[in-house]
Design an enzyme around this catalytic site. Sequence first.
Site, PDB file in Angstrom:
ATOM      1  N   HIS A  43       0.904  -1.264  -0.090  1.00 40.03           N
ATOM      2  CA  HIS A  43       0.000  -0.016   0.120  1.00 40.03           C
ATOM      3  C   HIS A  43       0.855   1.260   0.147  1.00 40.03           C
ATOM      4  O   HIS A  43       0.441   2.234  -0.516  1.00 40.03           O
ATOM      5  CB  HIS A  43      -1.003  -0.207   1.085  1.00 40.03           C
ATOM      6  CG  HIS A  43      -1.983   0.920   0.973  1.00 40.03           C
ATOM      7  ND1 HIS A  43      -2.304   2.151   0.729  1.00 40.03           N
ATOM      8  CD2 HIS A  43      -3.431   0.458   1.089  1.00 40.03           C
ATOM      9  CE1 HIS A  43      -3.451   2.518   0.727  1.00 40.03           C
ATOM     10  NE2 HIS A  43      -4.519   1.408   1.024  1.00 40.03           N
ATOM     11  N   ASP A  69      -9.122  -1.961 -20.204  1.00 40.04           N
ATOM     12  CA  ASP A  69      -9.125  -3.042 -21.232  1.00 40.04           C
ATOM     13  C   ASP A  69      -7.852  -3.115 -21.950  1.00 40.04           C
ATOM     14  O   ASP A  69      -7.047  -1.995 -22.560  1.00 40.04           O
ATOM     15  CB  ASP A  69     -10.060  -2.370 -22.512  1.00 40.04           C
ATOM     16  CG  ASP A  69     -10.171  -3.046 -23.630  1.00 40.04           C
ATOM     17  OD1 ASP A  69      -9.773  -4.047 -23.844  1.00 40.04           O
ATOM     18  OD2 ASP A  69     -10.773  -2.640 -24.697  1.00 40.04           O
TER      19      ASP A  69
END
Length: 462
Positions: free
Chosen positions: A176, A406
């Site tokens: 993180h 995508d």
Amino acid sequence: MASTTTTTILDRCRIAPPLEGAAAAEQTLPVTFFDMPWLHFHPTQRLLFYKFPCSKAHFIDSILPNFKKSLSQTLKHFYPVAGSLFYPLNSDKFPEIRYVPGDSVPVTVAEASEALDLNFLTGDQPRVADDFYAFFSELPPSETSPESEFEKIPLITAQITLFPDAGVCVGFNNHHIVGDASSIVRFIKAWCSVAKFGSDDELLCSSDSLPLYDRSVVSDPSGLLNHIWKQLKSFRIESRPLEFPLNKVRSTFILQKRDIQKLRDFVQAKKPHVTHLSSFTITTAYVWSGLARSAAESGEEVADDEPEYFAFAVDGRSRTDPPVPAAYFGNCVGMGLVESTHAELRGGDGFLAAVELIGDEIANKMNKKEEFLRDAGEWVQTFGRLMAKRLFGVAGSPKFDLYDADFGWGKPEKLEPVSIDGDGSMSLCKSREFEGGLEIGVSLPKKKMDAFANIFIEGLKL
């Protein structure tokens, strides 16, 4: 990690950025007070499943080379991702993220067995939580040489798994400290752009897509960095490793736009003074109160006066003074926290109580610049104290949408935030299927999941 016998490892490699631009020289990024609370937080895992039927030969010859090449080109702009966290040992120095030319990202290539059904894994119904751990790779162990003053900690891994003649899964596992959801989603979408268009030209044409690393944009006049670092050195909050089998199932629940409005109308009729009724407030309150109710129905014994806590992170880029640019790459989130009791939360008005608590926290603290960081100096101590309590959280945000990520294979069929298995959180993102709807991920023991699912569905009917 759970057994990966359901996948076969085809390759392990490391992908480095080309040695040009900023990636051609050593770079150091100091951590800020926004980064500090995440130093010892568990890694974050995300899975993106794509329905893209292709043969193994096409996968090896076409998809895989472009996957690796596009990652390298993307890392040219996101070089810290390939670097490491340098954690100081026995010194007064601060941690820092350091990139050295030649640093790289570990990439695993795998093939799923015929026993794994992509359609089933990407469904909303309960699925065994352990089954998802075959689709991302663990972060490599940290390194410490005898002469070093630092522990060197890797930041990210990636894995691509082929489901022969069905699709692929891309798994991310990151520390993180490298960045919040805004930053990691920016990196993933940049990678998708390069992969889809075959170069970084589209990326360069859009200044909004490129990251900003300048740490001076984070103002720290009160010395929060030094204050939080001193706290972390005095006590270290360690995330407990998961124990397998997890004995949990993962399910996905959808609140359509009309469902959210129905719940909003209900609150306005019962509590007209409550004004902050965002989709986030409505949804998290509905899930939080539903989970409290499901405890008793699943046989879990909780005292009425037991405190119940809900914690959530809020993007701080527009909430700080001065604001931090939207393109800033790193951590820049504030912490929201509300408290109730088990009796209040599971009662007939539990949803209303939760809405009011969460709405007030956002309206009176998170959305006011003068209040946003007022308790930042206590973040570490507060959440350290609550680790053993009934603490519920939320991972992800509808603002950072990965359903348009995508790589050239179309939009993802399913996003699965795996990290919620271990930290008692729900996941939250835009619905892929319903405009204006939200998708909720929950990981629970089977008996509690059944109870929660019934409460979730029946609550909307009422």
